[in-house]
Scaffold this motif. Sequence first.
Motif, PDB file in Angstrom:
ATOM      1  N   LYS A   1      43.431  42.107  46.852  1.00 41.20           N
ATOM      2  CA  LYS A   1      44.137  43.061  47.492  1.00 41.20           C
ATOM      3  C   LYS A   1      43.432  43.475  48.131  1.00 41.20           C
ATOM      4  O   LYS A   1      43.557  44.264  49.469  1.00 41.20           O
ATOM      5  CB  LYS A   1      44.914  44.194  46.368  1.00 41.20           C
ATOM      6  CG  LYS A   1      46.194  43.012  45.455  1.00 41.20           C
ATOM      7  CD  LYS A   1      46.818  43.009  46.628  1.00 41.20           C
ATOM      8  CE  LYS A   1      47.828  42.043  45.315  1.00 41.20           C
ATOM      9  NZ  LYS A   1      49.428  41.196  46.446  1.00 41.20           N
ATOM     10  N   ALA A   2      42.024  43.356  48.457  1.00 38.60           N
ATOM     11  CA  ALA A   2      41.191  43.580  49.342  1.00 38.60           C
ATOM     12  C   ALA A   2      40.590  43.075  50.771  1.00 38.60           C
ATOM     13  O   ALA A   2      40.054  44.561  51.047  1.00 38.60           O
ATOM     14  CB  ALA A   2      38.981  43.354  48.329  1.00 38.60           C
TER      15      ALA A   2
ATOM     16  N   GLY B   1      30.441  36.606  30.158  1.00 29.87           N
ATOM     17  CA  GLY B   1      30.511  37.714  29.713  1.00 29.87           C
ATOM     18  C   GLY B   1      30.567  38.900  30.089  1.00 29.87           C
ATOM     19  O   GLY B   1      30.935  40.472  29.351  1.00 29.87           O
ATOM     20  N   LEU B   2      30.235  39.554  31.539  1.00 31.34           N
ATOM     21  CA  LEU B   2      30.076  40.174  32.463  1.00 31.34           C
ATOM     22  C   LEU B   2      30.773  40.711  33.213  1.00 31.34           C
ATOM     23  O   LEU B   2      31.153  41.867  33.951  1.00 31.34           O
ATOM     24  CB  LEU B   2      28.519  40.560  33.588  1.00 31.34           C
ATOM     25  CG  LEU B   2      27.560  40.472  32.167  1.00 31.34           C
ATOM     26  CD1 LEU B   2      26.285  39.967  32.899  1.00 31.34           C
ATOM     27  CD2 LEU B   2      27.494  41.481  31.098  1.00 31.34           C
ATOM     28  N   ARG B   3      32.076  39.761  33.204  1.00 26.33           N
ATOM     29  CA  ARG B   3      33.185  39.595  34.736  1.00 26.33           C
ATOM     30  C   ARG B   3      33.866  40.633  34.319  1.00 26.33           C
ATOM     31  O   ARG B   3      34.068  41.081  35.817  1.00 26.33           O
ATOM     32  CB  ARG B   3      34.125  38.456  33.936  1.00 26.33           C
ATOM     33  CG  ARG B   3      35.687  38.185  34.801  1.00 26.33           C
ATOM     34  CD  ARG B   3      35.746  37.319  34.873  1.00 26.33           C
ATOM     35  NE  ARG B   3      36.323  36.453  33.745  1.00 26.33           N
ATOM     36  CZ  ARG B   3      37.855  37.081  33.395  1.00 26.33           C
ATOM     37  NH1 ARG B   3      38.224  37.894  34.712  1.00 26.33           N
ATOM     38  NH2 ARG B   3      38.711  37.088  32.583  1.00 26.33           N
ATOM     39  N   GLU B   4      34.286  41.560  33.128  1.00 27.13           N
ATOM     40  CA  GLU B   4      34.911  41.987  33.397  1.00 27.13           C
ATOM     41  C   GLU B   4      34.578  43.524  33.771  1.00 27.13           C
ATOM     42  O   GLU B   4      35.051  44.990  34.375  1.00 27.13           O
ATOM     43  CB  GLU B   4      35.787  42.795  31.803  1.00 27.13           C
ATOM     44  CG  GLU B   4      36.899  42.028  31.680  1.00 27.13           C
ATOM     45  CD  GLU B   4      36.676  40.574  30.839  1.00 27.13           C
ATOM     46  OE1 GLU B   4      35.555  40.601  30.725  1.00 27.13           O
ATOM     47  OE2 GLU B   4      37.191  40.067  30.653  1.00 27.13           O
TER      48      GLU B   4
ATOM     49  N   GLY C   1      35.815  48.516  41.181  1.00 21.15           N
ATOM     50  CA  GLY C   1      37.660  48.462  41.694  1.00 21.15           C
ATOM     51  C   GLY C   1      38.685  47.769  41.513  1.00 21.15           C
ATOM     52  O   GLY C   1      39.700  47.582  42.262  1.00 21.15           O
ATOM     53  N   GLY C   2      38.298  46.962  40.769  1.00 28.49           N
ATOM     54  CA  GLY C   2      38.871  45.692  40.190  1.00 28.49           C
ATOM     55  C   GLY C   2      39.594  44.709  40.796  1.00 28.49           C
ATOM     56  O   GLY C   2      40.011  43.811  41.061  1.00 28.49           O
TER      57      GLY C   2
END
Lengths: 247, 247, 247, 247, 247, 247
Positions: free
Chosen positions: A222-223, F185-188, F195-196
């Motif tokens: 949504k950027a 493994g760093l994605r989240e 900010g998502g």
Amino acid sequence: MRILVLNPNTTAAMTAGIRDLAEAVASPGTSIVATEPLWGPESIEGHFEGYLSAAAVLDRLTTFDEPFDALVMAGFGEPGREGAQELLDVPVLDIAESAAQMAMMLGHSYGVVTTLDRAVPQIRDRLLTAGLLARCAGVRGTGLGVLELEADRERTVEVIVATAREAVERDGAEVICLGCGGMAGLRERVSKALGGLPVVDGVAAAVKFAEALVGLGLSTSKARAFAPPRPKTITGWPLSGRRPGIR
Amino acid sequence: MRILVLNPNTTAAMTAGIRDLAEAVASPGTSIVATEPLWGPESIEGHFEGYLSAAAVLDRLTTFDEPFDALVMAGFGEPGREGAQELLDVPVLDIAESAAQMAMMLGHSYGVVTTLDRAVPQIRDRLLTAGLLARCAGVRGTGLGVLELEADRERTVEVIVATAREAVERDGAEVICLGCGGMAGLRERVSKALGGLPVVDGVAAAVKFAEALVGLGLSTSKARAFAPPRPKTITGWPLSGRRPGIR
Amino acid sequence: MRILVLNPNTTAAMTAGIRDLAEAVASPGTSIVATEPLWGPESIEGHFEGYLSAAAVLDRLTTFDEPFDALVMAGFGEPGREGAQELLDVPVLDIAESAAQMAMMLGHSYGVVTTLDRAVPQIRDRLLTAGLLARCAGVRGTGLGVLELEADRERTVEVIVATAREAVERDGAEVICLGCGGMAGLRERVSKALGGLPVVDGVAAAVKFAEALVGLGLSTSKARAFAPPRPKTITGWPLSGRRPGIR
Amino acid sequence: MRILVLNPNTTAAMTAGIRDLAEAVASPGTSIVATEPLWGPESIEGHFEGYLSAAAVLDRLTTFDEPFDALVMAGFGEPGREGAQELLDVPVLDIAESAAQMAMMLGHSYGVVTTLDRAVPQIRDRLLTAGLLARCAGVRGTGLGVLELEADRERTVEVIVATAREAVERDGAEVICLGCGGMAGLRERVSKALGGLPVVDGVAAAVKFAEALVGLGLSTSKARAFAPPRPKTITGWPLSGRRPGIR
Amino acid sequence: MRILVLNPNTTAAMTAGIRDLAEAVASPGTSIVATEPLWGPESIEGHFEGYLSAAAVLDRLTTFDEPFDALVMAGFGEPGREGAQELLDVPVLDIAESAAQMAMMLGHSYGVVTTLDRAVPQIRDRLLTAGLLARCAGVRGTGLGVLELEADRERTVEVIVATAREAVERDGAEVICLGCGGMAGLRERVSKALGGLPVVDGVAAAVKFAEALVGLGLSTSKARAFAPPRPKTITGWPLSGRRPGIR
Amino acid sequence: MRILVLNPNTTAAMTAGIRDLAEAVASPGTSIVATEPLWGPESIEGHFEGYLSAAAVLDRLTTFDEPFDALVMAGFGEPGREGAQELLDVPVLDIAESAAQMAMMLGHSYGVVTTLDRAVPQIRDRLLTAGLLARCAGVRGTGLGVLELEADRERTVEVIVATAREAVERDGAEVICLGCGGMAGLRERVSKALGGLPVVDGVAAAVKFAEALVGLGLSTSKARAFAPPRPKTITGWPLSGRRPGIR
């Protein structure tokens, strides 16, 4: 998970065919909901109908009560995808783009076999806009209208296969994309007639990609381009219903 | 000749501003009719609204009773142009494309100054699809919403000029296109503030191109991409009226 | 307004044909002045002649005494346009670019039908440089030399029509551009033979675009690529005359 | 073998500098003949002068009495190369194209450092037309005019080095092309100041490529784009001399 | 100077043919050393073999004891060039890229005639990556395998000529590149059969370009893409030998 | 189904990290087998190592005894994918391409954040070759080497996030691809810090795409570019084992 598959035209028989295919390829645990707009053209064979349908599809989405985890838009190259991406929080897959993307995973270049010749520029434009044209060997029409695809299934397969052969021999296509939601269910027969050449159905591809995205918890950014619609007055819009925030 | 200028949103004040500009640039003998859709968003700042508006614009065209010789679609980069080209026998001009084309006659490369940053990808895509992106130095947003453009005209000019300067200095733009129908009437002031740099207004450009095409008796090719819609059932479509052939 | 139409070769009969066409399409209030260089090749069918002609055209411009409001350069794909843009304060239109731009307003893709096959790469390069190649379906030669076009007008139309048919059927062109100033006046006949397919004449297109630009008070940007020539010594240049500032 | 190096402007001092460089890089057995047109601009800093010079260069070639085995055209991005290719039977090398080609042999991407900012679009267009733009990281102007390059050689090197640094750091250039014939002889100093980064001089590159082509007995294809000029009347052309076949 | 020519496959007879050609075109003072990898495929007709060969070629380079001033990699479109550029301090020339570059000096567009149809996408990709595809009219296979080229030299020439004719007539190629190291030595015969059309042999082109680069003291930029390999552990690598720094 | 995930370097700790990620995202019923080559570089940070690794990966595949249904190649932008496609009958997914494709499903444009700046051109080339560059907003290096990524996981995330912010703010990226298998493994964490913003991990994407292809019974087209290797002698090849047909 639940995937909503939206046939962009109002022909319920086509929705049924698309649903059957979607269900056939869905993983265990995935349920398919298929529907069509509440109004609009019975088939889409041009831009005028495509734009009417785009609004009808967005209208349908604003009133769809059941929850869903991803949307598959089952019009091949029809407009509207970006609007749904703005409107929804779940991933949105267009079957033309999904077909092209899956085909690019399978071969060096792909060809699209579609309905009428007049659809060819529209499909090319959609692939261009999506950034997927570089590996497209060509888009070819069969001369069959969308609703004609159903009439004589045997004949339909023959014509698709003949057109696909031209895509392979003249354009150098290594994979064939079936370029219409109405071709759902013909993939195996066409592939077999082409000696096992990979044939991609956009609905099937989009369902699997929807599963992939939902499986990873990913959805539309949504950027910028697909930020949610800004609150504003939509006067007199004959939407069947209203989404929150539309007055 | 009579040119229909269609503001894609339902804000009549914007229609009036666009009409004023169109009339100001029309040749003697050209009359301008300006209108807006009968329903739809008050302004268009994204794809969702753009697609609703595209249908509303096509709807308006099917019910417009007066004859006209050309259509100017006054949404900058909004979808729908191809649908109107199918529907109508007269030439159709989109203001984003007209602005870009006129700018290409005036300089080696052009920049577009538009409203919100979120519109930038959409405008680029429209130019890409139209085959007009090669000479585009960049598209830049001012951060002003469509309806904000009217609020403080002085401030609006300042912000447009500042953004245009970046287009010139950083992107190498030699001509500036005003990237919103709501900027109609600001051309001279922006140009003056930029030291006489050519500034193109899409409405003005489209009106002049419409005159050119009508003057030569040319209209949209119906050979392939923009062939007339095929006769078919459009069920339940909430069109304000009906064009012949739509049941 | 007065538009100067410059035939790049020295064949006065061709200038006359171009003038007739320009006058036929000019709006009331527009006067056409047509001329050719004072020296140079009788026709241009390659780069060598094109470059000689470019200098001859610029030479002609430095000595042209009468005022004019826009320049139409009537060589299809010939070099020199950028030089005139630097030299002049009024808008400059090239007929190859104008034809392509007008064609893009009329259809999804356009084809060019020109004289000799050897001109094909040169025209493609001009369209590429102008940023107008993306919607070009193809450029095809008729095999007729520039001066042969006049010999048997019936035969000329037949050959153009046959070549245009290939452009439509094999390349997917939806609009045809007549790719030589010497084809001026054949537009209606070719279009009729093609069943009403839009056919664009570059001279006609450029005249209308010149009217549009002059009508809006716009001219070439001097910001960068087309800034005025810097003052400098041009020794021994056999210019027919001298512009101020050339010693 | 004998290579003719043609400085496109009439400044004999620049011809001398170019000759010195060409001789310095020529292989044993290669002799260099350097000359300039008999008339024309003292330097070329735009399209107007470029087109005059193109004709002057072709004029010079039609009257050059001595035999030569290859032509090096020493204007960086100037028009005219295709005309010489039609006119001559020997290979023709343009220094902008040669510099770009050699740079592409040396790194993943290259930058061009040239004179005035106004030359940037012209050089990019030349590289685009030549099919050599894909690996160009950017073209940057130093702000120095062609004849200023000679004024203070120390300062010239400094400015070139500073501009080259920007090309490396901001554009990602891995090789630098000196973008003006007047920079001949500065290659080593610029390279040294850039820590040994490869720096390509177009004259040097073109001389070596000319040797390569002559060594292999290859010359311009006359199959299509560069076929010899057709015999025709060139009336009143102020050529210093006449080539056989020009009446 | 000494140029190392590396045939990427292990067929010594092909190395000999390539050496003969390289020696035939080398300038006085240039000596040719030709070799092949110590292991690997006897011919390369696909990506699998290409990648094995790339490693074998790099392996060969790490153990090659004699000094050399430039490397010519004699596989047409095979992977590995970038690796050699990192490893070596001397210039590295790939014969596919060299052929394309030389062809671009000779005509407006070039065609490639290669072995099997399956190689066509691979060669196009190599040209695309090298930024040399814009002027490529097409790549066509002859249907002859690499080692078949040697079997009946008369027949080989016939098939190449027939394929080249298609490239000229259908694709508009003005220059032909022989698209396989195994075609070394056929250039004159093919050119003669094509009426003198320029035909480029990649080995010959690369040898001359190597001479040019060495003559100017230029080598690969180490600024970014081709920086030397970083010191690191390469465990168990079955390299025939070890270069300094590989543990 | 069983998916083979092949870490292209010999660092077993990295294989473990990749396996963990792959297993975490795999659907029920999918088992992951992860391995690395039997020899080769401990990390890949350039073309030399990439080409060695490509051969080592192919070597590993020829000797891998267990059956598998799809291959995921876990080097970001490393060469070799096409070779595996020829060799195997099951689908082959490259993580750079998979990341780009998934990102294109999520936003209008994507950016890649990778390790060293020197990898940037290589990754761009891989995306170009795959036809996936059109929607790439940019590729940016963090300055961290492959094995450094593991050293201080906190610091690694910080640097990735800072670089991703530049991609968003300067390049307009709407989705970020983690451009190294070592970032598994760093994605989240990266997404949360942004900010998502959607962040795509290539290994995860490729595993899901592999599931999709296997689920549909689709595999690589053998029609042309990826036809099986032809039977031939591979002399002295130090393959750890031999595939049937290699003598």
